[in-house]
Each structure stands twice: as structure tokens, then as C-alpha cells.
Design a protein around this motif. Structure first.
Motif, PDB file in Angstrom:
ATOM      1  N   PHE A  63       0.845  -1.203   0.000  1.00 10.41           N
ATOM      2  CA  PHE A  63       0.000   0.000   0.000  1.00 10.41           C
ATOM      3  C   PHE A  63       0.880   1.251   0.000  1.00 10.41           C
ATOM      4  CE2 PHE A  63      -2.534   3.332   1.964  1.00 10.41           C
ATOM      5  CZ  PHE A  63      -3.736   3.220   1.290  1.00 10.41           C
ATOM      6  N   HIS A  64       1.883   1.279   0.861  1.00 14.56           N
ATOM      7  CA  HIS A  64       2.745   2.464   0.915  1.00 14.56           C
ATOM      8  C   HIS A  64       3.614   2.574  -0.338  1.00 14.56           C
ATOM      9  CE1 HIS A  64       2.088   4.305   4.889  1.00 14.56           C
ATOM     10  NE2 HIS A  64       1.682   3.107   5.233  1.00 14.56           N
ATOM     11  N   ALA A  65       3.998   1.420  -0.909  1.00 18.45           N
ATOM     12  CA  ALA A  65       4.738   1.480  -2.174  1.00 18.45           C
ATOM     13  C   ALA A  65       3.864   2.088  -3.272  1.00 18.45           C
ATOM     14  CB  ALA A  65       5.202   0.087  -2.576  1.00 18.45           C
ATOM     15  N   ALA A  66       2.581   1.720  -3.286  1.00 16.57           N
ATOM     16  CA  ALA A  66       1.665   2.312  -4.264  1.00 16.57           C
ATOM     17  C   ALA A  66       1.473   3.802  -4.008  1.00 16.57           C
ATOM     18  CB  ALA A  66       0.326   1.581  -4.224  1.00 16.57           C
ATOM     19  N   LEU A  67       1.393   4.180  -2.738  1.00 13.66           N
ATOM     20  CA  LEU A  67       1.271   5.601  -2.416  1.00 13.66           C
ATOM     21  C   LEU A  67       2.506   6.379  -2.865  1.00 13.66           C
ATOM     22  CD1 LEU A  67      -0.335   5.887   1.151  1.00 13.66           C
ATOM     23  CD2 LEU A  67      -1.275   6.684  -1.012  1.00 13.66           C
ATOM     24  N   ARG A  68       3.685   5.791  -2.623  1.00 13.47           N
ATOM     25  CA  ARG A  68       4.906   6.479  -3.051  1.00 13.47           C
ATOM     26  C   ARG A  68       4.973   6.565  -4.575  1.00 13.47           C
ATOM     27  NH1 ARG A  68       7.039   3.125   0.868  1.00 13.47           N
ATOM     28  NH2 ARG A  68       7.911   1.762  -0.732  1.00 13.47           N
ATOM     29  N   ALA A  69       4.543   5.498  -5.249  1.00 16.52           N
ATOM     30  CA  ALA A  69       4.522   5.546  -6.716  1.00 16.52           C
ATOM     31  C   ALA A  69       3.558   6.607  -7.208  1.00 16.52           C
ATOM     32  CB  ALA A  69       4.136   4.176  -7.268  1.00 16.52           C
ATOM     33  N   GLN A  70       2.413   6.729  -6.521  1.00 19.28           N
ATOM     34  CA  GLN A  70       1.441   7.767  -6.875  1.00 19.28           C
ATOM     35  C   GLN A  70       2.030   9.154  -6.649  1.00 19.28           C
ATOM     36  OE1 GLN A  70      -2.829   7.109  -5.819  1.00 19.28           O
ATOM     37  NE2 GLN A  70      -2.537   8.880  -4.494  1.00 19.28           N
ATOM     38  N   THR A  71       2.740   9.316  -5.525  1.00 23.17           N
ATOM     39  CA  THR A  71       3.391  10.589  -5.230  1.00 23.17           C
ATOM     40  C   THR A  71       4.511  10.873  -6.231  1.00 23.17           C
ATOM     41  OG1 THR A  71       2.887  10.291  -2.882  1.00 23.17           O
ATOM     42  CG2 THR A  71       4.570  11.907  -3.440  1.00 23.17           C
ATOM     43  N   ALA A  72       5.235   9.809  -6.616  1.00 35.06           N
ATOM     44  CA  ALA A  72       6.317   9.995  -7.594  1.00 35.06           C
ATOM     45  C   ALA A  72       5.776  10.500  -8.921  1.00 35.06           C
ATOM     46  CB  ALA A  72       7.063   8.672  -7.786  1.00 35.06           C
ATOM     47  N   VAL A  73       4.587  10.031  -9.323  1.00 33.34           N
ATOM     48  CA  VAL A  73       3.968  10.537 -10.553  1.00 33.34           C
ATOM     49  C   VAL A  73       3.654  12.021 -10.404  1.00 33.34           C
ATOM     50  CG1 VAL A  73       1.930  10.397 -12.024  1.00 33.34           C
ATOM     51  CG2 VAL A  73       3.042   8.299 -11.256  1.00 33.34           C
ATOM     52  N   GLU A  74       3.084  12.386  -9.261  1.00 26.94           N
ATOM     53  CA  GLU A  74       2.758  13.798  -9.045  1.00 26.94           C
ATOM     54  C   GLU A  74       4.021  14.665  -9.060  1.00 26.94           C
ATOM     55  OE1 GLU A  74       0.720  13.741  -5.360  1.00 26.94           O
ATOM     56  OE2 GLU A  74      -1.079  12.743  -6.151  1.00 26.94           O
ATOM     57  N   LEU A  75       5.091  14.168  -8.413  1.00 28.97           N
ATOM     58  CA  LEU A  75       6.341  14.943  -8.392  1.00 28.97           C
ATOM     59  C   LEU A  75       6.951  15.023  -9.783  1.00 28.97           C
ATOM     60  CD1 LEU A  75       7.965  13.639  -5.074  1.00 28.97           C
ATOM     61  CD2 LEU A  75       6.736  15.789  -5.456  1.00 28.97           C
ATOM     62  N   ALA A  76       6.867  13.923 -10.543  1.00 32.13           N
ATOM     63  CA  ALA A  76       7.395  13.952 -11.913  1.00 32.13           C
ATOM     64  C   ALA A  76       6.619  14.942 -12.768  1.00 32.13           C
ATOM     65  CB  ALA A  76       7.346  12.549 -12.517  1.00 32.13           C
ATOM     66  N   GLN A  77       5.310  15.006 -12.579  1.00 39.45           N
ATOM     67  CA  GLN A  77       4.508  15.970 -13.324  1.00 39.45           C
ATOM     68  C   GLN A  77       4.847  17.397 -12.918  1.00 39.45           C
ATOM     69  OE1 GLN A  77       0.603  14.486 -12.380  1.00 39.45           O
ATOM     70  NE2 GLN A  77       0.562  13.050 -14.110  1.00 39.45           N
ATOM     71  N   GLN A  78       5.118  17.607 -11.622  1.00 39.96           N
ATOM     72  CA  GLN A  78       5.552  18.930 -11.181  1.00 39.96           C
ATOM     73  C   GLN A  78       6.898  19.302 -11.800  1.00 39.96           C
ATOM     74  OE1 GLN A  78       5.524  19.100  -6.898  1.00 39.96           O
ATOM     75  NE2 GLN A  78       3.381  18.439  -6.747  1.00 39.96           N
ATOM     76  N   SER A  79       7.796  18.306 -11.864  1.00 39.66           N
ATOM     77  CA  SER A  79       9.102  18.563 -12.494  1.00 39.66           C
ATOM     78  C   SER A  79       8.926  18.887 -13.974  1.00 39.66           C
ATOM     79  CB  SER A  79      10.007  17.344 -12.321  1.00 39.66           C
ATOM     80  OG  SER A  79      10.245  17.078 -10.947  1.00 39.66           O
ATOM     81  N   GLN A  80       8.005  18.203 -14.625  1.00 40.71           N
ATOM     82  CA  GLN A  80       7.733  18.499 -16.032  1.00 40.71           C
ATOM     83  C   GLN A  80       7.197  19.919 -16.187  1.00 40.71           C
ATOM     84  OE1 GLN A  80       5.395  15.553 -18.133  1.00 40.71           O
ATOM     85  NE2 GLN A  80       4.621  17.079 -19.577  1.00 40.71           N
ATOM     86  N   ALA A  81       6.330  20.318 -15.257  1.00 38.27           N
ATOM     87  CA  ALA A  81       5.806  21.687 -15.320  1.00 38.27           C
ATOM     88  C   ALA A  81       6.929  22.708 -15.133  1.00 38.27           C
ATOM     89  CB  ALA A  81       4.727  21.882 -14.256  1.00 38.27           C
ATOM     90  N   LEU A  82       7.892  22.394 -14.249  1.00 41.17           N
ATOM     91  CA  LEU A  82       9.023  23.295 -14.055  1.00 41.17           C
ATOM     92  C   LEU A  82       9.842  23.427 -15.336  1.00 41.17           C
ATOM     93  CD1 LEU A  82      10.360  22.317 -10.495  1.00 41.17           C
ATOM     94  CD2 LEU A  82       9.261  24.460 -11.170  1.00 41.17           C
ATOM     95  N   THR A  83      10.089  22.288 -15.986  1.00 41.92           N
ATOM     96  CA  THR A  83      10.889  22.345 -17.219  1.00 41.92           C
ATOM     97  C   THR A  83      10.133  23.041 -18.349  1.00 41.92           C
ATOM     98  OG1 THR A  83      10.083  20.125 -17.827  1.00 41.92           O
ATOM     99  CG2 THR A  83      12.165  20.253 -16.621  1.00 41.92           C
TER     100      THR A  83
END
Length: 417
Positions: free
Chosen positions: A128-148
Motif C-alpha cells: 500500500f505504501h509502495a503504491a502511495l509512493r509511486a502515486q506521489t512519484a507521478v505527481e512529483l514527476a509531473q511537477q518537475s515536467q511543469a518546471l521544465t
């Protein structure tokens, strides 16, 4: 009366609501409940209790009587017919010894199921926490994409204004392509993590695409000495102790086998030649001259000694794994706190400052890229620290069960005392 258009709108809203609920994943308590109810490995472990119950029932049964029929002299007028009913009588407490062995098997089956539940609970918490971290990683990756994307727009604007070299726009485009690839990787890892969680809950397919937001942190690590005081309450330790009890019960059963059983028989014999019927009574018992079950007694005694050694090994393993897991948990949480308090806010501030400075012509685009890479790396390390802490907690709960429930039980015992 509602118009047809309103009815259609209500149906669409209802369908959208149902679809949203179907896409929403389970909470951690719901995932645990589904795993306990549907996980096939746990269900298979639960069958052992019924198997042990059948063995216990069989152990308590007494031997069946034996009916025999015998004819001497098969000639019709001179034959003698004997009918005998024999009943073996178990001596030396064999039946009670068998029941003791089977009863220890029941206890072992219960403890094995408890151990499997603890392991499944730890696996679900990890997944469950691995899935949550993966979900958070997607959000952070999208934020990084927005920064770029923002950096690319700024670079293109400065290049169009003749204030920067076209090389900087190319760098920004490369950075954006890398960020987009990272988003795709994160989404793939999220799908894999969702599928792993669904499998543990007994579902062949993940029917959700988002988990409810919850705390990623596993909380503060417990005191090591407090956990070590509860080693003898763990399912592993009690299972090892139950193996000792079964070994001792098996030794008692083998010792009981040294005493031979007595067979009592009664019957009737009829002679056609004498036209006479007589009663027949008999006793039989094997003489333990050579086989006194001494080899099986020795083997059972050594197995009992082996079970004691294994219990000591289990206790040593539990204490060592507890210290290691709690130490990893505590160290990882110190890293998480450092990222929460200082590292991530500073990295985000550096990105904002570098981006504004680049817009104003005070910094080169390389400074922006460096700040963005630092932030992305810090976010990845932050998720790694959370993973280490969560996995360490799962390892502790694999040994001790639900830590919250364990603490509640300890508090209740202290209050009662």
C-alpha cells in the motif's frame, strides 16, 4: 414533474459518481480487510486448522474390535466352527499420548495462521505504501515536467528577444524530454505497484487508478528495549515453543509404545461331531524381548532437543532482526525529517530563485537546470528514505503483528494490573 432533460442529467451525474467511486482505490484498513478475506495463501493456511482438528479427533478413537470365523476339518459331519470377537486394549496411556500430540498440532496450526496473518499484513502495508509512493512519484514527476516547461518558455522568450543563446533553448528542450520520460516511467511503476496491491487483496486486476491521500510517513520508531521485552509474545517465538511441546508429547507417545497392548477375545466353538457348543476366551500380548521401540524413543528425544535449539535460534533471530529493523526505521525517519524541514524547502526555493534570476538575466540557464536537478534528486531521495522507513516498520510488524494493537494490549494489561 422533472423534464426528460433533467432526468438525463441526473443519470449522467449518477453514472459519473459511480465511475469515480470505482476508480477510487481502497484505504489501508479496507485493503487489509480484503486481503484477510480473499487472499488464497491465507485461506490455505487456515485449512490447516481443520486438518489438525481431524487429526485430533482421530487420535481420540479407540481401536476397532475384530471378528473372526474359523473352521477346522472341512468335512461336513466332523467340522468344528469357531467364531471369535477380539478387542485390543491399549495400555501405557497410548491414547492419551496420541491426543497430546494431536492437540499440540492444533496449537501449531493456530500459531502458523497467526504468523501468516502477520506476514500478509506486513506485505499489504508495504504494498500500500509502495503504491502511495509511486502515486506521489507521478505527481512529483509531473511537477518537475511543469518546471521544465516553464523554463523552456522563459528560454524561448529570451532567445526570441536576443537576450540568450539558442543553445539554452535546446538545453531546455532536452530537459523537458527527460522530464516527460520520467513521468512515463513513474506512471509505469505506479501501475505495477497498484497491481501488486490488488494481487495481495485477492484481485487479479487493479480496478482503481488512485489511492486515497494519506500520510506517507510510518511514524516514529518504537523503543527497541520495549519491543525486545515482547519477544515471547511474537507468533514466531510461540510457534517455536509449541514445537517443543509437540516434541515432548511425541516423546511421551513413543515411550508409551514400549508397553505392549493386551488383546481380549471371546467366542463360541461348535463341534458337529460331538454336537456340542463351548465358549472360548483368550488373552494375547506380544512379548517385548527385542523391539521395545527404543530407536523411536531415541529419535523423539533428539527431536525434542532439536526443537529447543531451534527455539533458541528463533529468539536470537528475532532479537537481531528487531534491533536492525528499528535502527533502520529510526535512521530513515531522521532523513525524512531533514528533508521535510530543510532540504526540500531549500531546493524548491533554489529553483524559484534561479528561474526568476534567469528571467531577469541575472543567472544562466545552466543555473536553472542545476537547481531543477537538485530538487528532483532530493525528491527521489526523500521517497527512498520513506521507503526504507516503511519497509523497516513492515519488518517489525511481520514479527510482532500490528504495533498499534500490541501497544493497546500492553496498556490494557498495565491498567488492569
Amino acid at each position: 414533474m422533472p423534464t426528460p432533460r433533467k432526468i438525463v442529467m441526473l443519470c449522467l451525474l449518477l453514472a459519473a459518481s459511480v465511475s469515480a467511486q470505482a476508480e477510487q482505490g481502497p484505504s489501508l484498513p479496507e485493503a487489509l480487510a480484503a486481503a484477510f478475506a480473499n487472499n488464497p495463501e491465507l485461506a490455505a493456511a487456515g485449512r490447516e486448522i481443520g486438518i489438525a482438528e481431524g487429526e485430533r479427533r482421530q487420535a481420540g478413537l479407540i481401536p476397532n474390535p475384530e471378528l473372526s470365523w474359523e473352521v477346522e476339518d472341512t468335512r461336513r459331519d466332523t467340522s468344528t466352527t469357531t467364531v471369535t470377537l477380539s478387542q485390543p486394549l491399549e495400555l501405557g496411556g497410548k491414547r492419551g499420548a496420541r491426543i497430546a500430540v494431536a492437540g499440540s498440532g492444533q496449537a501449531i496450526a493456530q500459531l502458523e495462521l497467526e504468523r501468516q496473518r502477520n506476514a500478509l499484513r506486513a506485505d499489504v502495508v508495504q504494498a500500500f505504501h509502495a503504491a502511495l509512493r509511486a502515486q506521489t512519484a507521478v505527481e512529483l514527476a509531473q511537477q518537475s515536467q511543469a518546471l521544465t516547461e516553464r523554463g523552456l518558455r522563459v528560454a524561448q522568450g529570451r532567445v526570441s528577444a536576443g537576450q540568450s543563446s539558442p543553445v539554452e533553448a535546446t538545453r531546455a528542450q532536452v530537459q523537458l524530454a527527460q522530464a516527460q520520460a520520467e513521468v512515463r516511467r513513474a506512471q509505469t511503476q505506479q501501475t505495477v505497484a497498484y497491481q501488486a496491491l490488488a494481487r495481495l487483496t485477492g484481485s487479479p486486476l487493479a480496478t482503481f487508478n488512485q489511492l486515497p491521500a494519506t500520510e506517507l510517513s510510518p511514524g516514529a520508531a518504537p523503543d527497541t528495549d520495549s519491543l525486545l521485552d515482547k519477544v515471547e509474545q511474537t507468533a514466531d517465538w510461540r510457534l517455536a515453543a509449541a514445537q517443543i511441546e509437540r516434541g515432548e508429547a511425541s516423546l511421551g507417545s513413543e515411550k508409551a509404545q514400549r508397553i505392549p497392548n493386551l488383546t481380549v477375545s471371546v467366542g463360541s466353538q461348535y463341534s458337529r461331531e460331538d454336537r456340542e457348543r463351548v465358549n472360548v476366551v483368550g488373552l494375547s500380548m506380544p512379548l517385548p524381548l527385542f523391539d521395545r521401540n527404543q530407536g523411536n524413543v531415541l529419535a523423539a528425544a533428539r527431536r525434542a532437543d532439536q526443537a529447543r535449539d531451534l527455539r533458541n535460534a528463533v529468539e536470537l533471530r528475532l532479537r537481531s532482526e528487531t534491533r536492525s529493523a528499528v535502527s533502520q526505521w529510526r535512521t530513515a525517519m531522521q532523513e525524512v525529517d531533514a528533508y521535510d524541514r530543510a532540504i526540500l524547502p531549500s531546493a524548491q526555493q533554489a529553483v524559484d530563485t534561479a528561474t526568476r534570476g534567469f528571467e531577469m538575466g541575472k543567472f544562466a540557464f545552466l543555473d536553472v537546470l542545476d537547481a531543477q536537478r537538485t530538487l528532483i534528486e532530493a525528491r527521489g531521495l526523500y521517497l527512498d528514505a520513506l521507503a526504507t522507513a516503511t519497509n523497516a516498520r513492515a519488518q517489525v510488524e511481520r514479527l510482532y503483528g500490528d504495533l498499534d494493537g500490541l501497544n493497546t494490549q500492553s496498556s490494557s494489561r498495565s491498567t488492569h494490573e
